[in-house]
Design an enzyme around this catalytic site. Structure first.
Site, PDB file in Angstrom:
ATOM      1  N   HIS A  14       0.736  -1.153  -0.035  1.00 28.62           N
ATOM      2  CA  HIS A  14      -0.107   0.128   0.092  1.00 28.62           C
ATOM      3  C   HIS A  14       0.936   1.355  -0.052  1.00 28.62           C
ATOM      4  CE1 HIS A  14      -0.579   1.331   4.561  1.00 28.62           C
ATOM      5  NE2 HIS A  14       0.903   0.920   4.126  1.00 28.62           N
ATOM      6  N   CYS A  33       5.015   4.984   5.538  1.00 29.59           N
ATOM      7  CA  CYS A  33       3.721   4.402   4.736  1.00 29.59           C
ATOM      8  C   CYS A  33       3.689   5.152   3.747  1.00 29.59           C
ATOM      9  CB  CYS A  33       2.732   4.277   5.638  1.00 29.59           C
ATOM     10  SG  CYS A  33       2.655   2.632   6.642  1.00 29.59           S
ATOM     11  N   HIS A  39       5.137  -0.364  -0.521  1.00 31.02           N
ATOM     12  CA  HIS A  39       5.723  -1.072   0.390  1.00 31.02           C
ATOM     13  C   HIS A  39       4.894  -1.950   0.857  1.00 31.02           C
ATOM     14  CE1 HIS A  39       4.054   1.805   3.115  1.00 31.02           C
ATOM     15  NE2 HIS A  39       3.847   0.831   3.822  1.00 31.02           N
ATOM     16  N   HIS A  41       3.398  -4.878   3.955  1.00 34.56           N
ATOM     17  CA  HIS A  41       3.033  -5.191   5.483  1.00 34.56           C
ATOM     18  C   HIS A  41       2.559  -6.828   5.403  1.00 34.56           C
ATOM     19  CE1 HIS A  41       3.148  -1.444   7.283  1.00 34.56           C
ATOM     20  NE2 HIS A  41       2.651  -0.910   6.235  1.00 34.56           N
ATOM     21  N   ASP A  79      -4.643 -10.520  -0.753  1.00 33.28           N
ATOM     22  CA  ASP A  79      -3.267 -11.226  -0.467  1.00 33.28           C
ATOM     23  C   ASP A  79      -2.428 -11.169  -1.731  1.00 33.28           C
ATOM     24  OD1 ASP A  79      -1.401 -12.795   0.931  1.00 33.28           O
ATOM     25  OD2 ASP A  79      -2.173 -14.597   0.177  1.00 33.28           O
ATOM     26  N   HIS A  80      -1.433 -10.434  -1.471  1.00 32.91           N
ATOM     27  CA  HIS A  80      -0.255 -10.320  -2.616  1.00 32.91           C
ATOM     28  C   HIS A  80      -0.787  -9.401  -3.508  1.00 32.91           C
ATOM     29  CE1 HIS A  80       1.818 -13.685  -0.562  1.00 32.91           C
ATOM     30  NE2 HIS A  80       2.745 -13.420  -1.267  1.00 32.91           N
ATOM     31  N   GLU A 126      -1.166  -4.342  11.741  1.00 31.15           N
ATOM     32  CA  GLU A 126      -0.271  -4.013  10.369  1.00 31.15           C
ATOM     33  C   GLU A 126       1.319  -4.469  10.839  1.00 31.15           C
ATOM     34  OE1 GLU A 126      -0.513  -0.141   8.012  1.00 31.15           O
ATOM     35  OE2 GLU A 126       0.991   0.043   9.770  1.00 31.15           O
TER      36      GLU A 126
HETATM   37 NI    NI Z   1       2.320   0.887   5.408  1.00 31.41          NI
END
Ligand code: NI
Length: 136
Positions: A14, A33, A39, A41, A79-80, A126
């Site tokens: 995200h 972020c 990047h 999580h 997911d992914h 997170e």
């Molecule tokens: Ni982040």
């Protein structure tokens, strides 16, 4: 009334940012972020449901059924993936963990009611130290 929680995990990318801000201003408001090149999580999702124990099975709900539902409605979609770009239920929303918890609640609430139980909370880690809980 009894409560039971199913944990699922997913990895996703995200970026928290506002288009009208400069990269510097985004960094100031959203921290790491806001990295312009995305990047990821390793998210942990805890879905808690509540209801009464079925005297026949001794279960509140079959956890396999619940897990399958969470996977179909949420995990397979996220997911992914890139939360900002690819996740339909997060479209036009800031990809924060808060909004993610609300989005996942909305994805699950009706289907869980259909099982004769009630969604109680959606909790998302997170990171090890930061988590969000949503109670609807
Ligand atoms: Ni982040």
């Amino acid at each position: 009334m009894i409560y039971i929680t199913r944990r699922e995990r997913f990895n996703a990318a995200h970026r928290l940012f506002k288009e009208e801000y400069s990269d510097e201003k985004n960094m100031e408001v959203f921290g790491k972020c806001s990295n312009p090149n995305w990047h990821g999580h390793n998210y942990e999702l805890f879905v808690t449901v509540k209801g009464d124990v079925d005297p026949e099975t001794g279960f509140l709900v079959n956890l396999k059924t619940l897990s399958k539902m969470i996977r179909e409605k949420v995990i397979e979609k996220i997911d992914h993936k890139n939360i900002n770009l690819e996740v339909d239920f997060m479209k036009n929303k800031m990809a924060s963990t808060e909004n993610l918890a609300i989005g996942i609640w909305n994805q699950l609430e009706k289907s869980i009611s259909g099982l004769g139980i009630t969604l109680y909370s959606v909790k998302i880690y997170e990171s090890e130290n930061n988590f969000v809980e949503y109670f609807g």
